[in-house]
Design an enzyme around this catalytic site. Structure first.
Site, short mmCIF file in Angstrom:
data_model
loop_
_atom_site.label_atom_id
_atom_site.label_comp_id
_atom_site.label_asym_id
_atom_site.label_seq_id
_atom_site.Cartn_x
_atom_site.Cartn_y
_atom_site.Cartn_z
N GLU A 192 0.86 -1.43 0.00
CA GLU A 192 0.01 0.34 0.15
C GLU A 192 0.85 1.18 0.16
O GLU A 192 0.08 2.46 0.16
CB GLU A 192 -0.57 0.02 1.04
CG GLU A 192 -1.62 -1.53 1.59
CD GLU A 192 -2.97 -1.14 -0.18
OE1 GLU A 192 -2.96 -0.28 -0.28
OE2 GLU A 192 -3.67 -2.19 0.69
N HIS A 221 -3.10 2.07 7.98
CA HIS A 221 -4.15 1.26 7.58
C HIS A 221 -4.46 -0.32 8.70
O HIS A 221 -3.08 -0.64 8.56
CB HIS A 221 -3.92 0.73 6.70
CG HIS A 221 -4.40 0.02 5.38
ND1 HIS A 221 -6.30 -0.28 5.34
CD2 HIS A 221 -4.60 -1.52 5.14
CE1 HIS A 221 -6.27 -1.54 4.79
NE2 HIS A 221 -5.60 -1.97 4.26
N HIS A 254 -6.97 -3.85 9.19
CA HIS A 254 -7.73 -5.39 9.42
C HIS A 254 -9.06 -4.66 10.58
O HIS A 254 -9.77 -5.70 10.90
CB HIS A 254 -7.99 -5.84 9.09
CG HIS A 254 -7.14 -5.61 8.13
ND1 HIS A 254 -6.93 -7.21 7.14
CD2 HIS A 254 -6.33 -4.53 6.88
CE1 HIS A 254 -6.16 -6.82 5.44
NE2 HIS A 254 -6.30 -5.28 5.96
N GLU A 256 -18.74 11.18 22.17
CA GLU A 256 -17.45 12.06 21.77
C GLU A 256 -16.81 12.26 20.41
O GLU A 256 -15.81 12.54 20.09
CB GLU A 256 -16.43 11.89 22.81
CG GLU A 256 -16.41 12.25 24.17
CD GLU A 256 -15.90 12.17 25.85
OE1 GLU A 256 -14.29 11.62 25.15
OE2 GLU A 256 -16.62 12.66 26.87
N HIS A 258 -13.14 -3.85 3.54
CA HIS A 258 -11.67 -4.26 3.71
C HIS A 258 -11.09 -3.74 5.06
O HIS A 258 -9.87 -4.22 6.08
CB HIS A 258 -10.79 -3.58 2.65
CG HIS A 258 -9.60 -3.37 2.52
ND1 HIS A 258 -8.47 -2.83 1.20
CD2 HIS A 258 -8.86 -4.14 3.19
CE1 HIS A 258 -7.16 -3.40 1.05
NE2 HIS A 258 -7.28 -4.53 2.76
P1 13P Z 1 1.46 -5.67 2.87
O1 13P Z 1 1.15 -6.82 3.46
O2 13P Z 1 1.85 -5.45 1.24
O3 13P Z 1 1.29 -4.70 3.95
O4 13P Z 1 -0.58 -5.66 2.28
C1 13P Z 1 -1.19 -5.49 3.42
C2 13P Z 1 -2.64 -5.42 3.27
O5 13P Z 1 -3.15 -5.16 4.50
C3 13P Z 1 -3.19 -4.79 2.14
O6 13P Z 1 -4.25 -4.31 2.81
ZN ZN Z 2 -5.71 -4.37 4.33
#
Ligand code: 13P
Ligand code: ZN
Length: 272
Positions: A116, A140, A142, A170, A211
Site C-alpha cells: 500500500e 491502515h 483491518h 465524543e 477491507h
Molecule cells: P502488505 O502486507 O503489503 O502491507 O498488505 C497488507 C494489506 O493490508 C493490504 O491492504
Molecule cells: Zn489491507
C-alpha cells in the site's frame, strides 16, 4: 546511536503491537508509515546504507521529494515487528523526482515496503499540504466491526459519519470532519491510492469497503486513538443493530450542535 532506541522507532513498534493486540492485524493485514522529522533522520543516519536500488513508487509524490519514511514491510506480520524490527520494518528515502524510493535501513533479506506504499505516500503528500506538515502518520488496519458495517450500511460518507457519531458522544469531537467511504477496490495500487487521497483532502479517516480503516494523524497516539475510536463506535453500532433495527432514542442534530459549542469544534451541517 542505536536505531532501535530512538523514540520514533519505539512509538512505531508499539503501535504495531497495540494494533495486533486489538485483533486488527491478522496475518500480514494492515500497514503503517511515518514521515520522519529532521531530528529523527539525524539520529539514525549513521546506520543508513545507500547500496540498494531505486524502485518506482508507481505514482508521483513530488511534494515528498527527499523525505524519509519508516514503513512496515509487505507480507510482514504486525505480530512480528517487536520481535525483529530490522526484518519487518524499514526506512525508505524518496528521490528528487518523487517517483522512486530506496531502502536505506531495515527490511533485511530482500523484504520490500508495504504494497500500500502508493496509497500511504499519496496520502502523506496530501496531508503534509493540508495540515502544513503537522500530520506524519498514516495507518491502515483491518478493524473488524468497521468492515462488518460496510456490508449493511449504504457506502456513503454522510451515513457512516452520522451513524458513527451517534454511537458515542465524543466521536464528533475526535473526528469532527467525519469519515469518507471508498467503494470496494483492488488493494495495493494507484487507483485506490488516488480515490483515498481525494477523500483525505477533507477527512482524516477513510473506510475501505469490505477491507478496513485508512487514517492519518499528527503522531502515533493520535492516529491509533482515531482508529480505535472509529472501531469502538462501529462495535457499538454492530451491537445495536444486532439487538434492534430501530433506535428508541439517540443523539439528535441539536444535541450535536450543543456538543460542538461546548467542545468548540465545527461540525459540517451536511452531517447534521
Ligand atoms: P502488505 O502486507 O503489503 O502491507 O498488505 C497488507 C494489506 O493490508 C493490504 O491492504
Ligand atoms: Zn489491507
Amino acid at each position: 546511536m542505536n536505531v532501535l532506541e530512538q523514540e520514533f522507532i519505539k512509538g512505531f513498534v508499539r503501535m504495531c503491537s497495540d494494533g495486533f493486540a486489538q485483533g486488527w492485524h491478522e496475518r500480514n493485514g494492515g500497514n503503517l508509515t511515518y514521515r520522519m522529522k529532521d531530528e529523527d533522520i539525524e539520529s539514525v543516519k549513521n546506520a543508513f546504507s545507500y547500496q540498494r536500488d531505486w524502485y518506482p513508487i508507481q505514482t508521483e509524490v513530488p511534494y515528498l521529494k527527499g523525505e524519509y519514511f519508516l514503513v512496515t514491510g509487505s507480507g510482514k506480520y504486525f505480530r512480528n515487528v517487536e520481535l525483529d524490527e530490522e526484518a519487518n520494518i524499514g526506512i525508505v528515502e524518496i528521490d528528487e523526482t518523487g517517483t522512486k524510493y530506496r531502502i536505506v535501513w531495515g527490511l533485511k533479506n530482500g523484504a520490500v515496503p508495504t504494497s500500500e506504499l502508493p496509497s500511504h505516500l499519496m496520502n502523506h503528500e496530501i496531508k503534509k499540504l493540508v495540515t502544513h506538515g503537522e500530520h506524519r502518520v498514516i495507518y491502515h488496519c483491518h478493524a473488524t466491526n468497521v468492515i462488518a458495517l460496510t456490508f449493511v450500511l449504504p457506502l456513503k460518507d454522510e451515513i457512516f459519519t452520522r451513524e458513527l457519531w451517534e454511537m458515542a458522544t465524543e466521536c464528533p469531537v475526535v473526528f469532527p470532519r467525519g469519515v469518507g467511504v471508498v467503494p470496494w477496490m483492488v488493494p495495493g495500487g494507484k487507483e485506490i491510492a488516488v480515490a483515498t487521497s481525494q477523500l483525505m483532502k477533507k477527512y482524516d479517516v477513510a473506510i475501505w469497503a469490505h477491507h478496513g480503516i485508512f487514517c492519518s494523524g499528527a503522531d502515533f497516539d493520535l492516529t491509533f486513538g482515531l482508529a480505535h475510536t472509529v472501531e469502538k463506535s462501529a462495535e457499538i453500532l454492530v451491537k445495536m443493530l444486532s439487538m434492534s433495527s430501530t433506535k428508541l432514542q439517540t443523539i439528535t442534530s441539536d444535541n450535536f450542535r450543543d456538543l460542538a459549542k461546548a467542545f468548540q469544534v465545527t461540525l459540517p451541517e451536511e452531517f447534521l
